[in-house]
Design a protein around this motif. Structure first.
Motif, short mmCIF file in Angstrom:
data_model
loop_
_atom_site.label_atom_id
_atom_site.label_comp_id
_atom_site.label_asym_id
_atom_site.label_seq_id
_atom_site.Cartn_x
_atom_site.Cartn_y
_atom_site.Cartn_z
N LEU A 1 0.82 -1.21 0.00
CA LEU A 1 0.00 0.00 0.00
C LEU A 1 0.85 1.26 0.00
O LEU A 1 0.33 2.36 0.11
CB LEU A 1 -0.94 0.00 1.20
CG LEU A 1 -2.10 -1.00 1.11
CD1 LEU A 1 -2.82 -1.11 2.42
CD2 LEU A 1 -3.07 -0.57 0.01
N GLY A 2 2.16 1.09 -0.09
CA GLY A 2 3.02 2.26 -0.27
C GLY A 2 3.74 2.72 0.98
O GLY A 2 4.32 3.81 0.99
N ARG B 1 -9.48 -1.69 0.18
CA ARG B 1 -8.20 -1.10 0.58
C ARG B 1 -7.19 -1.15 -0.58
O ARG B 1 -6.39 -0.25 -0.76
CB ARG B 1 -7.66 -1.88 1.78
CG ARG B 1 -6.42 -1.29 2.39
CD ARG B 1 -6.01 -2.07 3.60
NE ARG B 1 -5.52 -3.40 3.25
CZ ARG B 1 -4.98 -4.24 4.11
NH1 ARG B 1 -4.89 -3.91 5.39
NH2 ARG B 1 -4.57 -5.43 3.74
N SER B 2 -7.26 -2.25 -1.37
CA SER B 2 -6.33 -2.38 -2.49
C SER B 2 -6.76 -1.54 -3.68
O SER B 2 -5.94 -1.04 -4.43
CB SER B 2 -6.24 -3.83 -2.94
OG SER B 2 -5.96 -4.64 -1.86
N VAL C 1 -12.49 0.17 9.61
CA VAL C 1 -12.64 -0.07 8.18
C VAL C 1 -12.19 1.17 7.40
O VAL C 1 -11.39 1.09 6.47
CB VAL C 1 -14.11 -0.41 7.86
CG1 VAL C 1 -14.36 -0.40 6.37
CG2 VAL C 1 -14.46 -1.76 8.46
N GLN C 2 -12.69 2.33 7.84
CA GLN C 2 -12.34 3.59 7.20
C GLN C 2 -10.83 3.80 7.18
O GLN C 2 -10.24 4.10 6.14
CB GLN C 2 -13.03 4.73 7.99
CG GLN C 2 -12.77 6.10 7.44
CD GLN C 2 -13.75 6.46 6.34
OE1 GLN C 2 -14.82 5.86 6.24
NE2 GLN C 2 -13.40 7.42 5.51
N GLU C 3 -10.20 3.60 8.35
CA GLU C 3 -8.75 3.84 8.44
C GLU C 3 -7.96 2.84 7.60
O GLU C 3 -6.95 3.19 7.00
CB GLU C 3 -8.30 3.77 9.91
CG GLU C 3 -8.76 4.95 10.72
CD GLU C 3 -8.64 4.72 12.23
OE1 GLU C 3 -8.59 5.71 12.95
OE2 GLU C 3 -8.60 3.55 12.67
N PHE D 1 -5.55 3.99 4.45
CA PHE D 1 -4.10 3.82 4.69
C PHE D 1 -3.25 4.10 3.46
O PHE D 1 -2.31 4.88 3.49
CB PHE D 1 -3.83 2.42 5.24
CG PHE D 1 -2.41 2.19 5.68
CD1 PHE D 1 -2.01 2.54 6.96
CD2 PHE D 1 -1.48 1.63 4.82
CE1 PHE D 1 -0.71 2.34 7.37
CE2 PHE D 1 -0.17 1.43 5.22
CZ PHE D 1 0.21 1.78 6.51
N GLY D 2 -3.63 3.45 2.35
CA GLY D 2 -2.85 3.58 1.12
C GLY D 2 -2.85 5.01 0.59
O GLY D 2 -1.85 5.50 0.06
#
Lengths: 259, 334
Positions: free
Chosen positions: A166-167, B146-147, B92-94, B98-99
Motif C-alpha cells: 500500500l506504499g 483497501r487495495s 474499516v475507514q482507516e 491507509f494507502g
C-alpha cells in the motif's frame, strides 16, 4: 459438575499457607508491639511515618526505580525492533537469540556477579552501568517471548507485506501497523520485567552494595534493626507489585474481549 | 499491446526450482487467472509480480516500465491476501484510507476516494467498525476496497475467496468481476478452484510444477485440454489410454496419441450420425444435484457419463445403457 468438598479444603489450606505470612507481615507493620499475644497489642502508623520520613528510603526507592525502569526501557528500545527484524527477515538468527536466552537461565546469580566483578571491576566503568547491562540480559527471555508471541498472534509478516504494497516504507509500516498491535503484549512483558528487576537483590548487592542503596539493600539492612519497618517496606513493595500485576491482568484481558 | 509482461522469470528455493523461465503477457483491463494445484508456483509468481519475492532471473514490465528492481511500495500494484491482512488496530475507514495517506494526498481527496470505494464494495455503514467485528465476506470486501482505493495499475488476488463458504464465495465472485469491469482494472487471480477460474476470467493460465501447462479462454481450456494434466485438473474428464479408447470403440484403429480425453457430458442418449455407439453396463449411479452421473463399463473399460437430471429418473432399474458420442469429442492429448 459439582466439585467435591475436599477440593475447597485443599485450596483453602494452600491459600492460608500463602496468605498467613503476608497477613502477619501486614499486621506487624502496623503493630505497636507484638510479642506474647496472638494478635498485636495495638495498631499504629508510626512505622510508615518513620519510613517515609527517612530520606535514605526515598533515595533508595528512587534508585530502584531508575535502575529497573532504565534497564526495561533500554531493553524495549533495543530488543523489540531487533526481535521484530530477526523473526521476520532473518529467522535463521532466531536460534542464536534462543541460545542466548537459555544461557541467562544457566547462569546462577552468584556466579554471574563474581564473573562481572572480575571482568569489570578494574575497567573503570561504573558498576551501576554494569548492573544495568546485566539486567538487560536478565530480562531478555521475557521480552523475547512477549514480543515474538505478539508478532505471531497478529501475523506480522502479512501485515507488513500488506502495508508495504500500500506504499508504506518498512519503518512506517512498523511504526503505524506493527507497534500499535503488539503494544499491549509488549507492555505486559515490560511490566513483568520491571517487577522482577525491582525485586532483584543478589546482583545489585554484590556488584555495588552499599555505595548505591536500592530498596532491596535498604530492606536487607533494616531487617537487622527494626522488624516493623522492614515489614512496612515489604507491604509497600507488595502493594506496588500488586498494582503492576493488576494492570497486567487488565491489559491481557482487554486484548481478548471484542470492544 | 501488453500492459504487464513477465519474461523468463526463474526462481528456486533451496535448490528446488519453483518457477521455470515463465513468460506471461496481459492486456490492460484483462482479468486473468493463474490456476493450479497447491505447490505449482502460482502464488510465488504472484508475489514476484508484487515484489515480495525477488526472482533469480528475468524481467517484469508494468505499463511499459521495467519494475524488476522496484520495491513493492513503489510498484503501484494492489494485493488482496488469503488471510485478508487487515490492520486490526484500525477501523474499516482507516484501513481503506491507509494507502491514500501513504501517498500523502490531502484530507479531502482521501475522504472522497474512500467514500466512493466504500459504496462500490457495499460496505456503507460499516466504516467505523473494526475488522474483527465483521464477517469473513465483509472483511474480504474491506481488503478489496483497501487495495482498489489507490487505483493500482495491477490488482493481485491471492486466493482471496478460499476461506469463505460456497454461497458467499459465489456472490463475491460476481461482485469481484463486476467491480473489475467497472474500473477496467488489470487483475491477476490466483486460485486452485477451476470453477472460480472459469467463472471470472477472460484468460486462464494453468500452471503445473512451475510451468504453464496451458493457457486460453475458459472455453478453450475446458473444451480442448492439451495434455493429461490439464484434462485431469479442470473437470471430470475421462482420461483414457490408446488401448482403452480402441477397446471402447471397437473397430476403430486410427488412434495415434498415447492419451485421450472425453468430457462426461459429451455422451448423448440420442443417436448421433457418424458418431460412436457404445453400450455400457451401469456400475453406479449418483445424483449430483442438477446432473446425474453414471459410472459405466463397456468392453472392460470404465468411464463416467453425465446427463442433466430428469424428474422421472428410472436409471436405477436399467442395467445397460446405449450412448452416442461425436468423433470430435474424443480429444487427443499430448
Amino acid at each position: 459438575m459439582k466439585k467435591p468438598f475436599y477440593h475447597y479444603i485443599t485450596i483453602g489450606i494452600v491459600l492460608l499457607y500463602l496468605l498467613i505470612p503476608l497477613l502477619g507481615t501486614f499486621q506487624y507493620s502496623f503493630a505497636t508491639s507484638w510479642h506474647k499475644t496472638i494478635l498485636p497489642e495495638g495498631f499504629t502508623i508510626k512505622w510508615y511515618v518513620e519510613l517515609f520520613g527517612d530520606l535514605r528510603f526515598l533515595k533508595s526507592l528512587g534508585r530502584s526505580l531508575v535502575m529497573s525502569l532504565g534497564a526495561t526501557i533500554l531493553t524495549l528500545v533495543i530488543m523489540v525492533p531487533a526481535i521484530f527484524s530477526i523473526v521476520l527477515y532473518a529467522p535463521k538468527l532466531e536460534k542464536m537469540i534462543q541460545s542466548l536466552i537459555v544461557m541467562t537461565y544457566a547462569m546462577p546469580g552468584i556466579i554471574l556477579a563474581v564473573g562481572l566483578i572480575r571482568a569489570y571491576s578494574t575497567s573503570g566503568i561504573s558498576m551501576v552501568l554494569i548492573t544495568i547491562g546485566a539486567y538487560f540480559v536478565g530480562i531478555l527471555p521475557y521480552m523475547y517471548q512477549g514480543t515474538r508471541n505478539s508478532l505471531r498472534n497478529i501475523n506480522a509478516e502479512s501485515l507488513m507485506e500488506a502495508a508495504e504494497i500500500l506504499g508504506a516504507s518498512r519503518y512506517t509500516a512498523f511504526q503505524k501497523v506493527i507497534v500499535p498491535n503488539i503494544i499491549s503484549g509488549i507492555l505486559v512483558s515490560s511490566l513483568l520485567s520491571f517487577s522482577i528487576l525491582f525485586g532483584e537483590f543478589v546482583l545489585i548487592n554484590l556488584l555495588v552494595g552499599g555505595h548505591f542503596e536500592t530498596v532491596q539493600i535498604y530492606l536487607f539492612q533494616k531487617l537487622s534493626q527494626s522488624g516493623h519497618i522492614a515489614s512496612a517496606i515489604v507491604v509497600c513493595y507488595f502493594l506496588l507489585i500488586s498494582i503492576l500485576s493488576a494492570i497486567m491482568i487488565k491489559m491481557t484481558r482487554k486484548k481478548k474481549e471484542p470492544v | 499491446m501488453s500492459f504487464l509482461t513477465i519474461e523468463n522469470i526463474k526462481k528456486s528455493f533451496d535448490n528446488e526450482t519453483v518457477l521455470h523461465s515463465l513468460n506471461l503477457s496481459i492486456k490492460e483491463g484483462e482479468f486473468i487467472t493463474l490456476l493450479g494445484p497447491s505447490g505449482c508456483g502460482k502464488s510465488t509468481l504472484l508475489r514476484t509480480i508484487a515484489g515480495l519475492i525477488h526472482q533469480d532471473e528475468g524481467k517484469i514490465h508494468i505499463d511499459g516500465k521495467d519494475v524488476t528492481e522496484v520495491k513493492p511500495k513503489d510498484r503501484q500494484v494492489g494485493m488482496v491476501f488469503q488471510s485478508y491482512a487487515l490492520f486490526p488496530n484500525m477501523t474499516v475507514q482507516e484501513n481503506i484510507e491507509f494507502g491514500l495517506k501513504m501517498k500523502k494526498l490531502d484530507k479531502e481527496t482521501v475522504k472522497q476516494n474512500a467514500a466512493k470505494i466504500v459504496e462500490l464494495v457495499e460496505l456503507t455503514g460499516k466504516e467505523k467498525s473494526y475488522p474483527r467485528e465483521l464477517s469473513g465476506g465483509q472483511q474480504q470486501r474491506v481488503a478489496l476496497a483497501r487495495s482498489l482505493v489507490t487505483r493500482p495499475k495491477v490488482l493481485l488476488l491471492d486466493e482471496p475467496l478460499s476461506a469463505l463458504d460456497a454461497q458467499i464465495r459465489k456472490n463475491l465472485q460476481k461482485q469481484l468481476r463486476s467491480i473489475q469491469q467497472e474500473l477496467n482494472m488489470t487483475t491477476i487471480l490466483v486460485t486452485h478452484d477451476q470453477e472460480e477460474a472459469m467463472a471470472v476470467s477472460d484468460y486462464v493460465y494453468i500452471m503445473n510444477k512451475g510451468q504453464i501447462a496451458q493457457s486460453g479462454t475458459p472455453h478453450e481450456i475446458y473444451t480442448r485440454p492439451v495434455n493429461e494434466f490439464v484434462a485431469r485438473f479442470i473437470g471430470n474428464y475421462n482420461v483414457l489410454t490408446r488401448e482403452e479408447v480402441s477397446n471402447l470403440f471397437k473397430g476403430e484403429k486410427n488412434f495415434k496419441n498415447k492419451m485421450y480425453a472425453i468430457r462426461p457430458e459429451a455422451f448423448s442418449e440420442d443417436r448421433i450420425l457418424d458418431g460412436y455407439e457404445i453400450s455400457g453396463k451401469i456400475q453406479k449411479t449418483s445424483m449430483l444435484g442438477n446432473i446425474t452421473r453414471f459410472e459405466l463399463e463397456a468392453n472392460h473399460v470404465s468411464f463416467i457419463a453425465d446427463r442433466l437430471h430428469k424428474i422421472d429418473e428410472d436409471a436405477q432399474k436399467q442395467e445397460t445403457k446405449t450412448l452416442y458420442l461425436n468423433r470430435k469429442d474424443v480429444i487427443p492429448l499430448s
